[in-house]
Design an enzyme around this catalytic site. Structure first.
Site, PDB file in Angstrom:
ATOM      1  N   ASP A   8      35.211  14.287 -42.913  1.00 46.55           N
ATOM      2  CA  ASP A   8      34.865  14.488 -41.512  1.00 46.55           C
ATOM      3  C   ASP A   8      33.351  14.770 -41.471  1.00 46.55           C
ATOM      4  O   ASP A   8      32.748  15.083 -42.505  1.00 46.55           O
ATOM      5  CB  ASP A   8      35.666  15.695 -40.988  1.00 46.55           C
ATOM      6  CG  ASP A   8      35.132  16.226 -39.683  1.00 46.55           C
ATOM      7  OD1 ASP A   8      34.960  15.413 -38.763  1.00 46.55           O
ATOM      8  OD2 ASP A   8      34.893  17.441 -39.588  1.00 46.55           O
ATOM      9  N   ASP A  10      31.187  16.387 -38.304  1.00 48.35           N
ATOM     10  CA  ASP A  10      30.756  17.614 -37.621  1.00 48.35           C
ATOM     11  C   ASP A  10      31.517  18.825 -38.138  1.00 48.35           C
ATOM     12  O   ASP A  10      32.744  18.883 -38.037  1.00 48.35           O
ATOM     13  CB  ASP A  10      30.958  17.458 -36.110  1.00 48.35           C
ATOM     14  CG  ASP A  10      30.088  16.354 -35.546  1.00 48.35           C
ATOM     15  OD1 ASP A  10      28.868  16.429 -35.758  1.00 48.35           O
ATOM     16  OD2 ASP A  10      30.612  15.426 -34.923  1.00 48.35           O
ATOM     17  N   GLY A  50      35.693  14.593 -29.486  1.00 44.92           N
ATOM     18  CA  GLY A  50      34.903  13.496 -28.935  1.00 44.92           C
ATOM     19  C   GLY A  50      34.088  13.985 -27.757  1.00 44.92           C
ATOM     20  O   GLY A  50      34.627  14.604 -26.837  1.00 44.92           O
ATOM     21  N   LYS A  52      32.551  12.398 -25.309  1.00 43.74           N
ATOM     22  CA  LYS A  52      32.835  11.781 -23.995  1.00 43.74           C
ATOM     23  C   LYS A  52      34.118  12.370 -23.419  1.00 43.74           C
ATOM     24  O   LYS A  52      34.177  12.724 -22.239  1.00 43.74           O
ATOM     25  CB  LYS A  52      32.990  10.267 -24.152  1.00 43.74           C
ATOM     26  CG  LYS A  52      31.736   9.584 -24.630  1.00 43.74           C
ATOM     27  CD  LYS A  52      31.981   8.085 -24.765  1.00 43.74           C
ATOM     28  CE  LYS A  52      30.861   7.455 -25.559  1.00 43.74           C
ATOM     29  NZ  LYS A  52      31.318   6.610 -26.656  1.00 43.74           N
ATOM     30  N   HIS A  78      26.386  11.236 -21.462  1.00 49.23           N
ATOM     31  CA  HIS A  78      26.629  11.230 -22.903  1.00 49.23           C
ATOM     32  C   HIS A  78      25.535  10.486 -23.670  1.00 49.23           C
ATOM     33  O   HIS A  78      25.112  10.916 -24.755  1.00 49.23           O
ATOM     34  CB  HIS A  78      28.018  10.653 -23.231  1.00 49.23           C
ATOM     35  CG  HIS A  78      28.386  10.854 -24.657  1.00 49.23           C
ATOM     36  ND1 HIS A  78      28.189   9.881 -25.617  1.00 49.23           N
ATOM     37  CD2 HIS A  78      28.869  11.940 -25.306  1.00 49.23           C
ATOM     38  CE1 HIS A  78      28.573  10.365 -26.785  1.00 49.23           C
ATOM     39  NE2 HIS A  78      28.980  11.606 -26.626  1.00 49.23           N
TER      40      HIS A  78
HETATM   41  C1  XBP Z   1      33.634  16.580 -33.760  1.00 44.43           C
HETATM   42  C2  XBP Z   1      33.527  16.147 -32.361  1.00 44.43           C
HETATM   43  C3  XBP Z   1      32.392  15.303 -31.935  1.00 44.43           C
HETATM   44  C4  XBP Z   1      31.083  15.997 -31.638  1.00 44.43           C
HETATM   45  C5  XBP Z   1      30.239  15.229 -30.664  1.00 44.43           C
HETATM   46  O1  XBP Z   1      33.790  15.426 -34.524  1.00 44.43           O
HETATM   47  O2  XBP Z   1      34.439  16.355 -31.594  1.00 44.43           O
HETATM   48  O3  XBP Z   1      32.835  14.722 -30.769  1.00 44.43           O
HETATM   49  O4  XBP Z   1      31.329  17.277 -31.092  1.00 44.43           O
HETATM   50  O5  XBP Z   1      29.968  13.941 -30.967  1.00 44.43           O
HETATM   51  P1  XBP Z   1      34.198  15.425 -36.093  1.00 44.43           P
HETATM   52  P2  XBP Z   1      29.935  12.819 -29.798  1.00 44.43           P
HETATM   53  O6  XBP Z   1      34.508  16.834 -36.514  1.00 44.43           O
HETATM   54  O7  XBP Z   1      35.401  14.515 -36.139  1.00 44.43           O
HETATM   55  O8  XBP Z   1      33.033  14.843 -36.839  1.00 44.43           O
HETATM   56  O9  XBP Z   1      29.345  13.455 -28.580  1.00 44.43           O
HETATM   57  O10 XBP Z   1      29.094  11.710 -30.341  1.00 44.43           O
HETATM   58  O11 XBP Z   1      31.366  12.380 -29.559  1.00 44.43           O
HETATM   59 MG    MG Z   2      34.822  18.497 -37.671  1.00 38.09          MG
END
Ligand code: XBP
Ligand code: MG
Length: 253
Positions: A8, A10, A50, A52, A78
């Site tokens: 993953d 973030d 996500g 959005k 966004h």
């Molecule tokens: C975590 C999320 C992401 C980010 C924002 O994603 O929910 O949506 O917060 O990115 P992960 P965007 O842990 O799966 O990496 O605004 O580009 O969606």
């Molecule tokens: Mg994450």
């Protein structure tokens, strides 16, 4: 055999979530929207994966009376947030979490393939990789991201896509996640999951992960064990992952 590690982004590769939050706030300000997401509110909103989808959820929940008009503006908001996130990441640095670079290098040296499975938008990943692996055109073999999956986490789609692109069976890989929704997504795709808790997932239940730790750990900075499998010396190494995986397959046979 352990053939791939699927990460993953973030909260797992890097502590990016607060930069996303700040990016959203800058976009709101630039567009004259009187909204301000505090860390507490953002932790709550993060239950929707996500950016959005999170924005639409926020509009529906907190601005229901003008939701239809505001939702039309979602793509514009966004896009601007993604731009501000990029600027913040470039100026403030976006370093990898403890142990990530070491494990990535061990995997590459030993022919274990690397993939990303994330709900975040592709430009955010490209930037993270460019900043942390300069001069390395393709540190990860496979990237599955953002809107490439019909349904975002906790649906299995994005992990299933990464597995498909790797051309392996899910039992031949291990997923790395920081959030409850991410763990559910990886498990639903048939992957064993190792959880590394992050700043914004302190209150998440990490059930289902075969091991949960504070981070991957470094030999001189061992991690804190949270639940499940214990890693020798408080460090998740490729060798230790292979040992766990071999035992896991024997147990499943
Ligand atoms: C975590 C999320 C992401 C980010 C924002 O994603 O929910 O949506 O917060 O990115 P992960 P965007 O842990 O799966 O990496 O605004 O580009 O969606
Ligand atoms: Mg994450």
């Amino acid at each position: 055999m352990l053939r791939a590690l699927i990460f993953d982004v973030d909260g797992t590769l890097a502590e990016t979530e607060d930069l996303h939050r700040q990016g959203f706030n800058r976009a709101f300000q630039a567009l004259g929207l009187p909204w301000q997401w505090s860390p507490e509110l953002y932790a709550e909103l993060l239950k929707v994966m996500g950016g959005k989808e999170r924005l639409v959820h926020y509009i529906e929940r907190f601005h229901a009376e003008e939701a239809e008009a505001l939702k039309v503006r979602m793509p514009e908001i966004h896009d601007l947030k993604t731009r501000f996130y990029g600027e913040l990441a470039q100026s403030g640095g976006l370093s990898l979490r403890p142990g990530v670079r070491r494990l990535v290098e061990e995997a590459r040296a030993q022919g274990v393939r690397l993939a990303v499975a994330t709900t975040t938008s592709r430009p955010n990943i490209d930037l993270l990789l460019r900043l942390n692996f300069p001069g390395d055109a393709q540190p990860f073999d496979v990237i599955a991201a953002g809107d490439e999956a019909a349904q975002k986490k906790p649906a299995p789609d994005i992990f299933a896509l990464a597995v498909h692109r790797l051309g392996i069976d899910p039992s031949e890989a291990i997923a790395f996640e920081d959030s409850a929704a991410g763990i559910r997504s990886a498990l639903a795709a048939g992957l064993p999951v190792l959880a590394t808790r992050s700043r914004y997932t302190q209150s998440h239940r990490l059930d289902g992960a075969f091991s949960a730790v504070s981070d991957l750990g470094e030999p001189d900075a061992p991690h804190q064990h949270l639940q499940g499998h214990v890693w020798p010396g408080g460090v998740v190494t490729l060798e230790a992952l292979r040992d766990w995986h071999a035992g896991h397959l024997r147990g499943a046979a």
